[in-house]
Design a protein around this motif. Structure first.
Motif, PDB file in Angstrom:
ATOM      1  N   GLU A  93      -1.402  -2.753  -4.555  1.00  0.00           N
ATOM      2  CA  GLU A  93      -2.133  -2.872  -3.290  1.00  0.00           C
ATOM      3  C   GLU A  93      -1.606  -3.995  -2.393  1.00  0.00           C
ATOM      4  O   GLU A  93      -2.375  -4.738  -1.782  1.00  0.00           O
ATOM      5  N   THR A  94      -0.278  -4.117  -2.365  1.00  0.00           N
ATOM      6  CA  THR A  94       0.351  -4.974  -1.369  1.00  0.00           C
ATOM      7  C   THR A  94       0.954  -4.075  -0.289  1.00  0.00           C
ATOM      8  O   THR A  94       0.850  -2.845  -0.364  1.00  0.00           O
ATOM      9  N   SER A  95       1.592  -4.687   0.701  1.00  0.00           N
ATOM     10  CA  SER A  95       2.171  -3.919   1.814  1.00  0.00           C
ATOM     11  C   SER A  95       3.694  -3.925   1.777  1.00  0.00           C
ATOM     12  O   SER A  95       4.345  -3.716   2.813  1.00  0.00           O
ATOM     13  N   ILE A  96       4.271  -4.137   0.604  1.00  0.00           N
ATOM     14  CA  ILE A  96       5.730  -4.157   0.524  1.00  0.00           C
ATOM     15  C   ILE A  96       6.296  -2.801   0.934  1.00  0.00           C
ATOM     16  O   ILE A  96       5.719  -1.756   0.648  1.00  0.00           O
ATOM     17  N   THR A  97       7.445  -2.846   1.612  1.00  0.00           N
ATOM     18  CA  THR A  97       8.060  -1.623   2.134  1.00  0.00           C
ATOM     19  C   THR A  97       9.258  -1.175   1.307  1.00  0.00           C
ATOM     20  O   THR A  97       9.610   0.005   1.323  1.00  0.00           O
ATOM     21  N   LYS A  98       9.878  -2.113   0.592  1.00  0.00           N
ATOM     22  CA  LYS A  98      11.020  -1.750  -0.245  1.00  0.00           C
ATOM     23  C   LYS A  98      11.134  -2.769  -1.380  1.00  0.00           C
ATOM     24  O   LYS A  98      10.658  -3.894  -1.267  1.00  0.00           O
ATOM     25  N   ILE A  99      11.778  -2.350  -2.454  1.00  0.00           N
ATOM     26  CA  ILE A  99      11.982  -3.244  -3.584  1.00  0.00           C
ATOM     27  C   ILE A  99      13.281  -2.861  -4.293  1.00  0.00           C
ATOM     28  O   ILE A  99      13.575  -1.675  -4.465  1.00  0.00           O
ATOM     29  N   LYS A 100      14.058  -3.871  -4.656  1.00  0.00           N
ATOM     30  CA  LYS A 100      15.283  -3.647  -5.421  1.00  0.00           C
ATOM     31  C   LYS A 100      15.101  -4.280  -6.788  1.00  0.00           C
ATOM     32  O   LYS A 100      14.851  -5.475  -6.904  1.00  0.00           O
ATOM     33  N   ILE A 101      15.208  -3.459  -7.819  1.00  0.00           N
ATOM     34  CA  ILE A 101      14.991  -3.919  -9.192  1.00  0.00           C
ATOM     35  C   ILE A 101      16.336  -4.288  -9.804  1.00  0.00           C
ATOM     36  O   ILE A 101      17.209  -3.420  -9.968  1.00  0.00           O
ATOM     37  N   PRO A 102      16.538  -5.558 -10.162  1.00  0.00           N
ATOM     38  CA  PRO A 102      17.842  -5.971 -10.711  1.00  0.00           C
ATOM     39  C   PRO A 102      18.077  -5.423 -12.116  1.00  0.00           C
ATOM     40  O   PRO A 102      17.143  -4.993 -12.801  1.00  0.00           O
ATOM     41  N   SER A 103      19.323  -5.476 -12.551  1.00  0.00           N
ATOM     42  CA  SER A 103      19.708  -4.905 -13.844  1.00  0.00           C
ATOM     43  C   SER A 103      19.079  -5.636 -15.023  1.00  0.00           C
ATOM     44  O   SER A 103      18.979  -5.085 -16.122  1.00  0.00           O
ATOM     45  N   SER A 104      18.643  -6.868 -14.819  1.00  0.00           N
ATOM     46  CA  SER A 104      18.057  -7.659 -15.906  1.00  0.00           C
ATOM     47  C   SER A 104      16.682  -7.139 -16.347  1.00  0.00           C
ATOM     48  O   SER A 104      16.245  -7.405 -17.470  1.00  0.00           O
ATOM     49  N   VAL A 105      16.001  -6.401 -15.476  1.00  0.00           N
ATOM     50  CA  VAL A 105      14.629  -5.954 -15.771  1.00  0.00           C
ATOM     51  C   VAL A 105      14.647  -4.873 -16.842  1.00  0.00           C
ATOM     52  O   VAL A 105      15.339  -3.857 -16.719  1.00  0.00           O
ATOM     53  N   ILE A 106      13.855  -5.111 -17.898  1.00  0.00           N
ATOM     54  CA  ILE A 106      13.765  -4.176 -19.021  1.00  0.00           C
ATOM     55  C   ILE A 106      12.482  -3.350 -18.945  1.00  0.00           C
ATOM     56  O   ILE A 106      12.468  -2.177 -19.288  1.00  0.00           O
ATOM     57  N   GLN A 107      11.381  -3.962 -18.481  1.00  0.00           N
ATOM     58  CA  GLN A 107      10.084  -3.290 -18.458  1.00  0.00           C
ATOM     59  C   GLN A 107       9.383  -3.490 -17.126  1.00  0.00           C
ATOM     60  O   GLN A 107       9.334  -4.614 -16.607  1.00  0.00           O
ATOM     61  N   ILE A 108       8.861  -2.399 -16.598  1.00  0.00           N
ATOM     62  CA  ILE A 108       7.901  -2.448 -15.488  1.00  0.00           C
ATOM     63  C   ILE A 108       6.637  -1.791 -16.024  1.00  0.00           C
ATOM     64  O   ILE A 108       6.630  -0.591 -16.325  1.00  0.00           O
ATOM     65  N   TRP A 109       5.586  -2.574 -16.142  1.00  0.00           N
ATOM     66  CA  TRP A 109       4.393  -2.070 -16.819  1.00  0.00           C
ATOM     67  C   TRP A 109       3.478  -1.272 -15.893  1.00  0.00           C
ATOM     68  O   TRP A 109       3.706  -1.150 -14.693  1.00  0.00           O
ATOM     69  N   ASN A 110       2.414  -0.709 -16.517  1.00  0.00           N
ATOM     70  CA  ASN A 110       1.514   0.222 -15.840  1.00  0.00           C
ATOM     71  C   ASN A 110       1.027  -0.303 -14.493  1.00  0.00           C
ATOM     72  O   ASN A 110       0.652  -1.472 -14.356  1.00  0.00           O
ATOM     73  N   GLU A 111       1.051   0.578 -13.507  1.00  0.00           N
ATOM     74  CA  GLU A 111       0.430   0.346 -12.200  1.00  0.00           C
ATOM     75  C   GLU A 111       1.050  -0.814 -11.422  1.00  0.00           C
ATOM     76  O   GLU A 111       0.446  -1.333 -10.489  1.00  0.00           O
ATOM     77  N   ALA A 112       2.260  -1.211 -11.797  1.00  0.00           N
ATOM     78  CA  ALA A 112       2.863  -2.402 -11.176  1.00  0.00           C
ATOM     79  C   ALA A 112       2.925  -2.306  -9.658  1.00  0.00           C
ATOM     80  O   ALA A 112       2.737  -3.309  -8.958  1.00  0.00           O
ATOM     81  N   PHE A 113       3.177  -1.097  -9.130  1.00  0.00           N
ATOM     82  CA  PHE A 113       3.273  -0.909  -7.679  1.00  0.00           C
ATOM     83  C   PHE A 113       2.271   0.138  -7.188  1.00  0.00           C
ATOM     84  O   PHE A 113       2.420   0.684  -6.101  1.00  0.00           O
ATOM     85  N   LYS A 114       1.253   0.376  -7.969  1.00  0.00           N
ATOM     86  CA  LYS A 114       0.247   1.381  -7.618  1.00  0.00           C
ATOM     87  C   LYS A 114      -0.443   1.039  -6.293  1.00  0.00           C
ATOM     88  O   LYS A 114      -0.755  -0.117  -6.024  1.00  0.00           O
ATOM     89  N   PHE A 115      -0.641   2.054  -5.482  1.00  0.00           N
ATOM     90  CA  PHE A 115      -1.323   1.933  -4.195  1.00  0.00           C
ATOM     91  C   PHE A 115      -0.587   1.021  -3.203  1.00  0.00           C
ATOM     92  O   PHE A 115      -1.203   0.467  -2.297  1.00  0.00           O
ATOM     93  N   CYS A 116       0.735   0.867  -3.396  1.00  0.00           N
ATOM     94  CA  CYS A 116       1.546   0.188  -2.371  1.00  0.00           C
ATOM     95  C   CYS A 116       1.911   1.260  -1.342  1.00  0.00           C
ATOM     96  O   CYS A 116       3.003   1.841  -1.387  1.00  0.00           O
ATOM     97  N   ARG A 117       1.020   1.527  -0.461  1.00  0.00           N
ATOM     98  CA  ARG A 117       1.133   2.702   0.411  1.00  0.00           C
ATOM     99  C   ARG A 117       2.177   2.560   1.513  1.00  0.00           C
ATOM    100  O   ARG A 117       2.480   3.532   2.201  1.00  0.00           O
ATOM    101  N   GLN A 118       2.737   1.358   1.678  1.00  0.00           N
ATOM    102  CA  GLN A 118       3.831   1.170   2.636  1.00  0.00           C
ATOM    103  C   GLN A 118       5.197   1.217   1.954  1.00  0.00           C
ATOM    104  O   GLN A 118       6.225   1.151   2.628  1.00  0.00           O
ATOM    105  N   LEU A 119       5.213   1.331   0.644  1.00  0.00           N
ATOM    106  CA  LEU A 119       6.455   1.272  -0.122  1.00  0.00           C
ATOM    107  C   LEU A 119       7.226   2.579   0.015  1.00  0.00           C
ATOM    108  O   LEU A 119       6.818   3.620  -0.498  1.00  0.00           O
ATOM    109  N   LYS A 120       8.366   2.518   0.706  1.00  0.00           N
ATOM    110  CA  LYS A 120       9.162   3.707   0.980  1.00  0.00           C
ATOM    111  C   LYS A 120      10.445   3.781   0.152  1.00  0.00           C
ATOM    112  O   LYS A 120      10.980   4.866  -0.067  1.00  0.00           O
ATOM    113  N   LYS A 121      10.944   2.641  -0.281  1.00  0.00           N
ATOM    114  CA  LYS A 121      12.254   2.640  -0.928  1.00  0.00           C
ATOM    115  C   LYS A 121      12.245   1.804  -2.198  1.00  0.00           C
ATOM    116  O   LYS A 121      11.842   0.651  -2.184  1.00  0.00           O
ATOM    117  N   ILE A 122      12.699   2.416  -3.293  1.00  0.00           N
ATOM    118  CA  ILE A 122      12.885   1.716  -4.565  1.00  0.00           C
ATOM    119  C   ILE A 122      14.330   1.916  -4.980  1.00  0.00           C
ATOM    120  O   ILE A 122      14.813   3.050  -5.035  1.00  0.00           O
TER     121      ILE A 122
END
Length: 268
Positions: A93-122
């Motif tokens: 429930e933030t207003s982020i529009t894009k996010i780039k996940i670096p190669s170091s990330v192993i886990q993104i847990w439940n609902e991490a970006f849920k309801f980010c309704r402005q998020l267009k690009k991953i």
């Protein structure tokens, strides 16, 4: 009444609830040589920050660390980041529009970006180490297209549920995906899908109510064994070729696919 926070380089952890409910907090600056290693649970939740650059030494972003930061639109994670874990509802429930996940990330847990309704690009790094997209991770976002990294073996329940702007889903070459779980892509706007060869199960409702889904294909040498109930419920594709290894088509797997006129089974 804090409006701006400057975090000095010697700080290694931002503790739980450190800036929680700081409604006037708009800016957080980290020292260029920041040694921050963890941003703990609810550290900035319900604040008014508009942007954040995660220091490169951070390895974990905790549960709800930035959740309900309704003004937060810009999150930057550097390419040399050591980040490994983005925990549950971290950015929900933030207003982020894009996010780039670096190669170091192993886990993104439940609902991490849920309801980010402005998020267009991953965007995942080309050598992403992510192995699972967990439950409801990107539910009800405005993602338009996504490429699932090759190391992902499971797309969890409701991962992309109600992503009504999601038109295109691709899988990186050499995909290790084995499971597309319940409601993974239901109510999305995907027009076609090619299921990777290592997928063994397509879960209940996983593509139900995909009203623009015209084409379903399976990679050669498909290992698919099960298509669960209502997997393609109420979707408009006209034909499908079932891979030869499929052992079970659960009841109502294609219920309400009123345009489906051609079902073919691949020869063994």
């Amino acid at each position: 009444d804090i409006k701006k926070a400057i975090i000095p380089s010697y700080i290694k952890h931002i503790n739980p609830f450190a800036f929680n409910y700081c409604e006037k907090l708009q800016r957080v600056n980290f020292s260029p040589d920041s040694r921050i290693q963890t941003i703990e649970n609810n550290a900035f939740s319900l604040s008014s920050i508009t942007s954040i650059t995660i220091p490169s030494q951070v390895t974990r972003i905790g549960i709800c660390a930035f959740c309900y930061c309704y003004q937060l639109s810009d999150v930057e994670i550097p390419n040399n980041s050591k980040l490994q874990l983005i925990d549950e509802i971290a950015f929900s429930e933030t207003s982020i529009t894009k996010i780039k996940i670096p190669s170091s990330v192993i886990q993104i847990w439940n609902e991490a970006f849920k309801f980010c309704r402005q998020l267009k690009k991953i965007e995942f790094a080309a050598n992403s180490r992510i192995q699972k997209i967990n439950e409801e991770t990107f539910r009800e976002t405005s993602i338009e297209n996504i490429t699932i990294p090759s190391q992902v073996t499971e797309i969890g329940e409701n991962s992309f549920h109600y992503c009504s702007d999601l038109v295109k889903v691709e899988f990186a070459a050499g995909s290790k995906l084995q499971l597309i779980d319940e409601d993974a892509f239901s109510y999305s706007s995907i027009t076609s899908i090619t299921i990777p060869s290592k997928v063994t199960c397509i879960g209940e409702h996983s593509f139900s109510c995909c009203y623009k889904l015209q084409r379903i294909e399976f990679e050669s040498d498909s290992k698919l064994q099960t298509i669960e109930s209502r997997a393609f419920f109420n979707s408009p594709f006209e034909s499908i070729t079932i891979p030869s290894n499929v052992k079970e088509l659960k009841e109502e797997w294609c219920q309400n696919t009123t345009k489906l006129t051609n079902v073919r089974v691949s020869p063994i």
